[in-house]
Design a protein around this motif. Sequence first.
Motif, PDB file in Angstrom:
ATOM      1  N   PRO A   1       0.838  -1.214   0.000  1.00 52.34           N
ATOM      2  CA  PRO A   1       0.000   0.000   0.000  1.00 52.34           C
ATOM      3  C   PRO A   1       0.867   1.255   0.000  1.00 52.34           C
ATOM      4  O   PRO A   1       2.075   1.185   0.250  1.00 52.34           O
ATOM      5  CB  PRO A   1      -0.809  -0.124   1.306  1.00 52.34           C
ATOM      6  N   TYR A   2       0.249   2.373  -0.276  1.00 52.85           N
ATOM      7  CA  TYR A   2       1.020   3.616  -0.421  1.00 52.85           C
ATOM      8  C   TYR A   2       0.223   4.797   0.110  1.00 52.85           C
ATOM      9  O   TYR A   2      -0.983   4.695   0.359  1.00 52.85           O
ATOM     10  CB  TYR A   2       1.346   3.871  -1.894  1.00 52.85           C
ATOM     11  N   LYS A   3       0.895   5.912   0.290  1.00 55.92           N
ATOM     12  CA  LYS A   3       0.231   7.179   0.603  1.00 55.92           C
ATOM     13  C   LYS A   3       0.966   8.306  -0.134  1.00 55.92           C
ATOM     14  O   LYS A   3       2.089   8.133  -0.591  1.00 55.92           O
ATOM     15  CB  LYS A   3       0.210   7.448   2.113  1.00 55.92           C
ATOM     16  N   ASP A   4       0.294   9.434  -0.226  1.00 53.31           N
ATOM     17  CA  ASP A   4       0.844  10.610  -0.902  1.00 53.31           C
ATOM     18  C   ASP A   4       1.227  10.254  -2.349  1.00 53.31           C
ATOM     19  O   ASP A   4       0.442   9.628  -3.056  1.00 53.31           O
ATOM     20  CB  ASP A   4       2.035  11.175  -0.114  1.00 53.31           C
ATOM     21  N   ASN A   5       2.450  10.611  -2.750  1.00 50.54           N
ATOM     22  CA  ASN A   5       2.848  10.432  -4.146  1.00 50.54           C
ATOM     23  C   ASN A   5       3.777   9.237  -4.349  1.00 50.54           C
ATOM     24  O   ASN A   5       4.425   9.127  -5.386  1.00 50.54           O
ATOM     25  CB  ASN A   5       3.552  11.700  -4.656  1.00 50.54           C
ATOM     26  N   ASN A   6       3.821   8.328  -3.387  1.00 57.85           N
ATOM     27  CA  ASN A   6       4.777   7.223  -3.473  1.00 57.85           C
ATOM     28  C   ASN A   6       4.518   6.283  -4.654  1.00 57.85           C
ATOM     29  O   ASN A   6       5.459   5.780  -5.272  1.00 57.85           O
ATOM     30  CB  ASN A   6       4.772   6.416  -2.168  1.00 57.85           C
ATOM     31  N   TYR A   7       3.234   6.041  -4.971  1.00 54.37           N
ATOM     32  CA  TYR A   7       2.950   5.104  -6.057  1.00 54.37           C
ATOM     33  C   TYR A   7       3.424   5.665  -7.391  1.00 54.37           C
ATOM     34  O   TYR A   7       3.967   4.937  -8.228  1.00 54.37           O
ATOM     35  CB  TYR A   7       1.453   4.799  -6.096  1.00 54.37           C
TER      36      TYR A   7
END
Length: 497
Positions: free
Chosen positions: A215-221
Amino acid sequence: METNPDSALRILERIRTSNVMISSSDRALYGLLYFQALDRSNKPLQPDSLITYSLNYYQNSSDKKYLAYCYFYKGRIYKNAQRYDDATELYLKALDLSLNRKDYTLLGKIYADMGDICSMQMDYKEALRKYELSVESFQRAGKTVDASYRILEIGRTYRFEKNYKSAHKYYLQALSQTKDSLFHGVALQEIGINYYWAKQYDSAQYYLRKSIKFPYKDNNYSVRFFTLADLFFDIERYDSANYYASTALKYPANFATQRECYRLLANTEYLKGNFKQMAVFMTRFQACSDSVRKVESQTKITVLEDLHQTSENANKTKKYLIALGWLLPFIIAISLYVLYRLRKRNKGKEKELEEAEIQIIEKQNLLVDSLIQKIEETRSLQANVYKKASIAQREQMDKEIYNVCLHVNDWDAFKRLMNKTFNNIVSILEKEFPEITRKELTWCCLFLLDIRTQDMALILDTQPASLYKMKSRLTQKLSLKSTKELDQLLKEKSDRK
């Protein structure tokens, strides 16, 4: 708020719609709690009118803890908007209040955000110092995950300095401290990027693909997909590069990541021979580059800290002198002596303030050359494919660069841009010398921009040898004795400092 901020946010939103808040203190506390819940839930910090009300209220109250948090959240709004000067000023105020109270959680957040700004401004030495202070503060507050993220930031900063071994060491250290799935995704992402920068493509691809599963948050993906796109372009798998760059733009991304995605897409479209779509991506690339320049033109945190400290010292001196003024007459002599010593001590600070202001002015003066930088950035965008192109293709690419950056094919847009850059130079010349042609006016602007002769000839659709004849004719039209006088006249009219 601590264990389930999403639930806290839902409760606060129901309170807001019920209009049960009556007193000013209720409204102020509500605004602060609402922004705290938004921040912990990774939601946009808005509307800013709520935190502004809270900030104004607590500035006039005795509750310095709440005031410090208001400064922090207001500063974070500015940081998210890339208004780093304004953000830093508020962070420094929050820092002063938090240091006195030893609020280590807030201190960790402030130092982390200031470290991010230093990193964006490429002041890596100061970024490392801020991140280290953040790690220490979070560890004192018992915030293991938050501390681990800052250790990752230390590793990332070493990567920016191309110290890949030190970066990898900090990544592994951070991984060993928590089992949080969000964190592990970011850590694997950073390890993959570190391998990519070190040109170890197989290892980079392994860790980046692995990070996508987390999973990710902000602009990490978007960062993970963009790095894969960059990797595939380097190994000449252009269809994959195009796919991953396009995918990256479907997720939240900052302007720096967006810019690099448009760079890759422009290059891959060129290789396909799709010049129209290439021009679209070049325009978007340049728009993002403008945002990058905006960040780079802002004042460094170290300068703002010096200004803040000097201001604080001056305020303390002022308060001290006011207190002395109420004392009995027989202390006047002592007061004068203290004043003398204080002024002597502050001379060095005044000099620091002057030097800091000079740095700001010098940085502002550099903005006048932003167009030249804009052209070079757009040219570097296609450096790889440019080398492989034919002469005719290179000329076409060069023309497109100047069209994107200077709008040379749109006279009205070109005129507005040059007037803004060079003190209304086009309008002045048109008014004072109505016999000058548009082609000659274009040459004047290109001369002021220091555009190389070969490119000037390409833009003006003429031969390099004909440019000197054009310049000579222009000198005669302006009733000047020599071309040197023409050079001097244009520079004076443009007021280019």
